[in-house]
Scaffold this motif. Structure first.
Motif, short mmCIF file in Angstrom:
data_model
loop_
_atom_site.label_atom_id
_atom_site.label_comp_id
_atom_site.label_asym_id
_atom_site.label_seq_id
_atom_site.Cartn_x
_atom_site.Cartn_y
_atom_site.Cartn_z
N ILE A 104 0.73 -0.92 -0.20
CA ILE A 104 -0.26 -0.04 0.15
C ILE A 104 0.74 1.05 -0.33
CG2 ILE A 104 -1.67 1.40 1.30
CD1 ILE A 104 -2.82 -1.28 2.05
N THR A 108 0.74 4.41 -2.97
CA THR A 108 0.44 5.59 -2.73
C THR A 108 1.83 6.40 -2.55
OG1 THR A 108 -0.94 5.13 -0.52
CG2 THR A 108 -0.39 6.44 -0.89
N TRP A 146 -9.01 -2.78 3.20
CA TRP A 146 -8.00 -1.92 4.41
C TRP A 146 -7.90 -2.16 5.74
CZ3 TRP A 146 -4.84 2.06 2.87
CH2 TRP A 146 -5.43 2.46 2.05
N SER A 150 -5.05 -2.94 8.68
CA SER A 150 -5.43 -1.72 10.14
C SER A 150 -5.31 -2.62 10.82
CB SER A 150 -5.68 -0.94 9.14
OG SER A 150 -7.15 -1.50 9.61
N MET A 161 -1.33 3.86 6.77
CA MET A 161 -2.46 3.28 6.80
C MET A 161 -3.40 4.42 6.20
SD MET A 161 -2.06 0.35 5.25
CE MET A 161 0.63 1.27 5.08
N CYS A 164 -2.35 6.83 3.84
CA CYS A 164 -2.49 5.90 2.56
C CYS A 164 -3.81 6.14 1.75
CB CYS A 164 -1.99 5.31 2.73
SG CYS A 164 0.24 4.89 2.67
N ARG A 165 -3.91 5.96 2.23
CA ARG A 165 -5.99 5.83 2.65
C ARG A 165 -6.02 7.11 1.69
NH1 ARG A 165 -11.09 1.89 5.28
NH2 ARG A 165 -13.11 2.64 3.45
N ASP A 169 -7.93 7.89 -1.81
CA ASP A 169 -9.59 8.27 -1.86
C ASP A 169 -9.73 9.60 -2.75
OD1 ASP A 169 -10.03 6.01 -0.77
OD2 ASP A 169 -10.53 6.92 0.89
N ALA A 190 -13.62 9.74 3.33
CA ALA A 190 -12.01 10.24 3.82
C ALA A 190 -12.36 11.20 5.17
CB ALA A 190 -11.31 10.72 2.73
#
Length: 351
Positions: A104, A108, A146, A150, A161, A164-165, A169, A190
């Motif tokens: 990930i 990213t 995800w 996590s 993380m 990154c999310r 997004d 988000a």
């Protein structure tokens, strides 16, 4: 539009690891957009990680082998006709840099390197850092589980993380809409996750005299609880002695709805809060102060701003708006007033 610096402050409260280790200097930097902020955080986080070496983790591998390793997958061995080649299909754990978290991070960084809205100095740093992930497999960012990455992660990994999310997004949203407004960089989903976590962690950090938790409220059911009933999970439950305030954080594009020319609250939000408050009240001993509930909306650009307080069957229900576009000291003051009004004052009755 929410100032990028406020987004950093929200992240810093949501994840304590951002308040030390050199991350705090990011608060004084100017960022053009939230993707650039995510890039700066990721650069520093990965650089700190690399001082201890690229993170490794166990991953399960399955392959046909001539020598036994781990355990034999009998079904796969027979199906693949491996015995004809004098092999067995073995399943074993390998300690490798090619783990889900590193995949990930690599994906990213690769995504941010290609974002023209991110300053060239951050893209250059990310490109250099990507070299340390050469042994990590590529990953399609549109199909990430995800929850899997996590669930058992430490606090720093959870922060990485989450960033990154946000970046993934936001980058995908910006590509699809082609805009540079905040909503194109951090979409509502988000920001909703960040908004909820920020409010909870703010009260934990700034009001240690209160108990701040995300709690599950049991259903007040006569007899056995039906298994099909949904879980009542609060965003924030604040306690001070016997006083209780349940906060449901809402980050919507439209905090109110318009019906026949009149502004009204979202009915589902009120029904949900009423259910929370009444079931929580039913579990309390006789004579305990009434449970209070609050719908705390992030302020939008609409003309109607929720700001009301009323009593429903002896329980106070408040609808408030938190302005995330104001200087952060104003955000702090608004949240402090909520704690003072409902938990530290003499009572919670309507004034």
């Amino acid at each position: 539009m929410i100032p990028i610096r406020n987004v950093y402050y929200m992240l810093a409260y949501a994840f304590r690891s951002l308040r030390s280790g050199g991350f705090e200097r990011l608060a004084s930097e100017d960022f053009d957009n939230s993707l650039e902020l995510c890039a700066a955080i990721l650069c520093h986080a990965v650089e700190l990680r690399l001082k201890q070496g690229v993170k490794r983790d166990y991953r399960t591998r399955r392959e046909a082998m001539s020598a036994l390793r781990g355990k034999v997958d009998v079904t796969a061995t027979v199906a693949s006709q491996a015995p004809l080649r004098r092999q067995l299909v073995c399943e074993y754990d390998e300690y490798s840099v090619d783990c889900p978290e590193n995949r990930i991070i690599k994906a990213t960084m690769s995504l941010l390197v290609r974002c023209s809205s991110v300053d060239a100095r951050y893209r250059k740093r990310l490109r250099s850092l990507s070299m340390y992930f050469a042994e990590v497999a590529d990953l399609d960012v549109r199909h990430i589980n995800w929850r899997m990455v996590s669930g058992r992660a430490d606090s720093t990994s959870r922060m990485i993380m989450f960033v990154c999310r946000l970046a993934i997004d936001g980058a995908l949203q910006a590509r699809s809409e082609g805009g540079q407004r905040l909503r194109s960089v951090l979409d509502d989903q988000a920001m909703h996750r960040l908004y909820e976590k920020f409010i909870l962690e703010y009260y934990r950090a700034e009001h240690p005299n209160l108990s701040a938790r995300a709690e599950q409220i049991p259903w007040c059911v006569d007899g056995e609880v039906p298994p099909a009933l949904p879980v009542m999970q609060t965003d924030v439950t604040l306690r001070a002695g016997e006083r209780v305030l349940i906060i449901d954080a809402k980050y919507y594009t439209h905090s109110m709805q318009r019906n026949y020319g009149a502004w009204t609250y979202h009915s589902g939000n009120l029904y949900q809060m009423f259910s929370y408050v009444k079931n929580a009240q039913a579990a309390r001993p006789a004579g305990a102060p009434p449970v209070a509930g609050m719908l705390l909306y992030a302020k939008t650009d609409e003309e109607a701003v929720p700001d009301e307080e009323f009593s429903l069957s002896s329980n106070t229900i408040a609808v408030r708006t938190l302005d995330l576009a104001q200087p952060f000291e104003g955000i702090r003051a608004q949240l402090d007033v909520i704690a003072s009004r409902f938990l530290l004052a003499e009572g919670v009755c309507i004034e």
